[in-house]
Design a protein around this motif. Structure first.
Motif, PDB file in Angstrom:
ATOM      1  N   VAL A  93       0.876  -1.160  -0.194  1.00  0.00           N
ATOM      2  CA  VAL A  93      -0.013   0.093  -0.104  1.00  0.00           C
ATOM      3  C   VAL A  93       1.012   1.294   0.021  1.00  0.00           C
ATOM      4  N   THR A  94       1.860   1.294   1.034  1.00  0.00           N
ATOM      5  CA  THR A  94       2.832   2.634   0.738  1.00  0.00           C
ATOM      6  C   THR A  94       3.749   2.617  -0.606  1.00  0.00           C
ATOM      7  N   THR A  95       3.964   1.592  -1.270  1.00  0.00           N
ATOM      8  CA  THR A  95       4.599   1.707  -2.433  1.00  0.00           C
ATOM      9  C   THR A  95       3.563   2.314  -3.475  1.00  0.00           C
ATOM     10  N   LEU A  96       2.250   1.757  -3.457  1.00  0.00           N
ATOM     11  CA  LEU A  96       1.217   2.343  -4.344  1.00  0.00           C
ATOM     12  C   LEU A  96       1.068   3.764  -3.972  1.00  0.00           C
ATOM     13  N   VAL A  97       1.097   4.326  -2.721  1.00  0.00           N
ATOM     14  CA  VAL A  97       0.744   5.561  -2.548  1.00  0.00           C
ATOM     15  C   VAL A  97       2.008   6.516  -2.937  1.00  0.00           C
ATOM     16  N   THR A  98       3.100   5.892  -2.680  1.00  0.00           N
ATOM     17  CA  THR A  98       4.350   6.762  -3.208  1.00  0.00           C
ATOM     18  C   THR A  98       4.444   6.918  -4.634  1.00  0.00           C
ATOM     19  N   LEU A  99       4.288   5.804  -5.233  1.00  0.00           N
ATOM     20  CA  LEU A  99       4.604   6.210  -6.869  1.00  0.00           C
ATOM     21  C   LEU A  99       3.407   6.347  -7.577  1.00  0.00           C
ATOM     22  N   ILE A 100       2.074   6.394  -7.122  1.00  0.00           N
ATOM     23  CA  ILE A 100       1.128   6.653  -7.942  1.00  0.00           C
ATOM     24  C   ILE A 100       0.253   7.829  -7.263  1.00  0.00           C
ATOM     25  N   LEU A 101      -0.323   7.767  -6.016  1.00  0.00           N
ATOM     26  CA  LEU A 101      -1.247   8.718  -5.283  1.00  0.00           C
ATOM     27  C   LEU A 101      -0.588   9.877  -5.240  1.00  0.00           C
ATOM     28  N   VAL A 102       0.428   9.985  -4.470  1.00  0.00           N
ATOM     29  CA  VAL A 102       0.957  11.177  -4.105  1.00  0.00           C
ATOM     30  C   VAL A 102       1.165  12.147  -5.134  1.00  0.00           C
ATOM     31  N   PRO A 103       1.814  11.471  -6.562  1.00  0.00           N
ATOM     32  CA  PRO A 103       1.853  12.585  -7.429  1.00  0.00           C
ATOM     33  C   PRO A 103       0.679  12.970  -8.188  1.00  0.00           C
ATOM     34  N   ALA A 104      -0.356  12.272  -7.939  1.00  0.00           N
ATOM     35  CA  ALA A 104      -1.924  12.584  -8.403  1.00  0.00           C
ATOM     36  C   ALA A 104      -2.477  13.790  -7.676  1.00  0.00           C
ATOM     37  N   PHE A 105      -1.521  14.005  -6.248  1.00  0.00           N
ATOM     38  CA  PHE A 105      -2.030  15.010  -5.452  1.00  0.00           C
ATOM     39  C   PHE A 105      -1.344  16.263  -5.521  1.00  0.00           C
ATOM     40  N   LEU A 106      -0.180  16.190  -6.710  1.00  0.00           N
ATOM     41  CA  LEU A 106       0.780  17.185  -6.502  1.00  0.00           C
ATOM     42  C   LEU A 106       0.730  17.682  -8.116  1.00  0.00           C
ATOM     43  N   GLN A 107      -0.465  17.687  -8.660  1.00  0.00           N
ATOM     44  CA  GLN A 107      -0.243  18.135 -10.036  1.00  0.00           C
ATOM     45  C   GLN A 107      -1.033  19.406 -10.429  1.00  0.00           C
ATOM     46  N   GLY A 108      -1.513  20.217  -9.170  1.00  0.00           N
ATOM     47  CA  GLY A 108      -1.866  21.487  -9.204  1.00  0.00           C
ATOM     48  C   GLY A 108      -0.998  22.611  -9.723  1.00  0.00           C
ATOM     49  N   GLU A 109      -1.474  23.586 -10.465  1.00  0.00           N
ATOM     50  CA  GLU A 109      -0.682  24.693 -11.114  1.00  0.00           C
ATOM     51  C   GLU A 109      -0.867  25.987 -10.236  1.00  0.00           C
ATOM     52  N   THR A 110      -1.669  25.940  -9.109  1.00  0.00           N
ATOM     53  CA  THR A 110      -1.921  27.205  -8.485  1.00  0.00           C
ATOM     54  C   THR A 110      -0.637  27.753  -7.445  1.00  0.00           C
ATOM     55  N   ASN A 129       6.882  17.515  -9.870  1.00  0.00           N
ATOM     56  CA  ASN A 129       8.009  17.395 -10.919  1.00  0.00           C
ATOM     57  C   ASN A 129       8.903  16.348 -10.265  1.00  0.00           C
ATOM     58  N   ALA A 130       9.272  16.492  -9.102  1.00  0.00           N
ATOM     59  CA  ALA A 130      10.270  15.382  -8.604  1.00  0.00           C
ATOM     60  C   ALA A 130       9.689  14.202  -8.279  1.00  0.00           C
ATOM     61  N   MET A 131       8.431  13.668  -8.815  1.00  0.00           N
ATOM     62  CA  MET A 131       8.180  12.449  -8.494  1.00  0.00           C
ATOM     63  C   MET A 131       8.223  11.680  -9.715  1.00  0.00           C
ATOM     64  N   PRO A 132       8.581  10.265  -9.797  1.00  0.00           N
ATOM     65  CA  PRO A 132       8.954   9.521 -10.956  1.00  0.00           C
ATOM     66  C   PRO A 132       8.127   9.549 -11.950  1.00  0.00           C
ATOM     67  N   ILE A 133       6.799   9.373 -11.708  1.00  0.00           N
ATOM     68  CA  ILE A 133       5.676   9.266 -12.780  1.00  0.00           C
ATOM     69  C   ILE A 133       5.684  10.750 -13.632  1.00  0.00           C
ATOM     70  N   THR A 134       5.988  11.778 -13.073  1.00  0.00           N
ATOM     71  CA  THR A 134       5.768  13.104 -13.609  1.00  0.00           C
ATOM     72  C   THR A 134       7.182  13.333 -14.504  1.00  0.00           C
ATOM     73  N   ALA A 135       8.174  12.958 -14.065  1.00  0.00           N
ATOM     74  CA  ALA A 135       9.363  13.004 -14.670  1.00  0.00           C
ATOM     75  C   ALA A 135       9.378  11.911 -16.216  1.00  0.00           C
ATOM     76  N   TRP A 136       8.782  10.702 -15.904  1.00  0.00           N
ATOM     77  CA  TRP A 136       8.580   9.591 -16.893  1.00  0.00           C
ATOM     78  C   TRP A 136       7.456  10.598 -17.990  1.00  0.00           C
ATOM     79  N   ASN A 137       6.637  11.203 -17.607  1.00  0.00           N
ATOM     80  CA  ASN A 137       5.513  11.924 -18.607  1.00  0.00           C
ATOM     81  C   ASN A 137       6.370  13.028 -19.361  1.00  0.00           C
ATOM     82  N   ALA A 138       7.261  13.397 -18.929  1.00  0.00           N
ATOM     83  CA  ALA A 138       8.178  14.695 -19.353  1.00  0.00           C
ATOM     84  C   ALA A 138       9.118  13.844 -20.433  1.00  0.00           C
ATOM     85  N   LEU A 139       9.373  12.843 -19.959  1.00  0.00           N
ATOM     86  CA  LEU A 139      10.649  12.095 -20.892  1.00  0.00           C
ATOM     87  C   LEU A 139       9.830  11.451 -22.287  1.00  0.00           C
ATOM     88  N   ILE A 140       8.861  11.102 -22.177  1.00  0.00           N
ATOM     89  CA  ILE A 140       7.816  10.452 -23.160  1.00  0.00           C
ATOM     90  C   ILE A 140       7.273  11.513 -23.962  1.00  0.00           C
TER      91      ILE A 140
END
Length: 280
Positions: free
Chosen positions: A200-217, A226-237
């Protein structure tokens, strides 16, 4: 009386390659390892191929496409790296990484391991080496297969070759995303040491936390995202040949590669320190 001296036999110190071989055997001794990894690879590749086939059908039926209008261009690269599919693979790899650590704690095997090899740091580094090798191979296979098959399907509608701008970067980043996730899972497993809690902690760290950090306000929120792996991956692809809507505080390619380098190093350090500084 004559006292006979009994010679003491000193066991040779375990070599690092011996530890790697032992960890390799332990990893593959569990049937769940290759079943989970194989299932994850098939699911991700299947979703990507299905995306390409669906897009092919849509492109074939589209009326009067305007190839000169950037708004009408289709990004074929997106079919090779469907976000939800690769998130599934991140969770699979992270779970396998966590299992490699917490599995020994829950079974009690870790006591035997550390008794045989008191150098805990070397044991955990050997685990990390094996996990990196296995998951990097898996990531490379899925990434290359997904890219090759999807672009072949879409070859009549702008399918890319590996030499096109952004293609090789996307393939490499996707391949590296898998071992990165596995090493993060190992770090979580070393800290939590409980099956459900680690996954559960792995899921939260890799997927859920980045989802809550996508706001631009707020910039600090976006920078954390931007410091999360999934966000960096989206930038690289991201396909550099396509026109993308402007975003506030975008992540640069250099920053994304730094994130990809920092997370595995930090994960290995956490894994080693957690085992050295905590009792069984």
């Amino acid at each position: 009386m004559t006292t006979l001296a009994i010679p003491t036999v000193t066991e040779p110190r375990a070599r690092f390659r011996d530890l790697v071989a032992a960890e390799w055997i332990k990893l593959w001794s569990l049937r769940s390892t290759y079943w989970v990894l194989a299932a994850g690879a098939l699911v991700v590749t299947g979703i990507d191929v299905n995306s390409a086939l669906t897009n092919l059908d849509w492109l074939s039926q589209r009326d009067a496409p305007a190839p000169m209008d950037p708004r009408m261009r289709f990004d074929t690269l997106s079919s090779a790296f469907v976000d939800p599919a690769w998130q599934i693979l991140m969770v699979v790899a992270g779970s396998v990484g966590a299992l490699a650590v917490f599995g020994e704690y829950t079974s009690g095997l870790i006591r035997t391991t550390f008794t045989a090899v008191p150098d805990r740091r070397a044991v955990m580094l050997a685990k990390a080496v094996v996990m990196t090798a296995v998951t990097a191979t898996l990531g490379a296979f899925v990434s290359v297969t997904s890219f090759g098959v999807t672009q072949a399907i879409l070859r009549e509608h702008g399918g890319l070759s590996i030499g096109d701008p952004g293609a090789l970067r996307a393939v490499v980043a996707s391949a590296l995303l898998v071992p990165l996730s596995a090493l993060v899972g190992m770090a979580v497993g070393a800290l939590v040491r409980h099956a459900t809690g680690s996954i559960v902690t792995t899921l939260v760290t890799l997927i859920l936390v980045p989802a809550f950090l996508q706001g631009e306000t707020y910039r600090w929120v976006k920078e954390l995202g931007n410091a999360m792996p999934i966000t960096a991956w989206n930038a690289l692809i991201e396909n550099p040949a396509m026109d993308h809507p402007p975003a506030k505080y975008p992540e640069t390619i250099t920053e994304a590669w730094i994130v990809f380098a920092a997370w595995p190093v930090a994960a290995v350090i956490v894994t080693v320190l957690a085992v050295r500084r905590r009792d069984l």
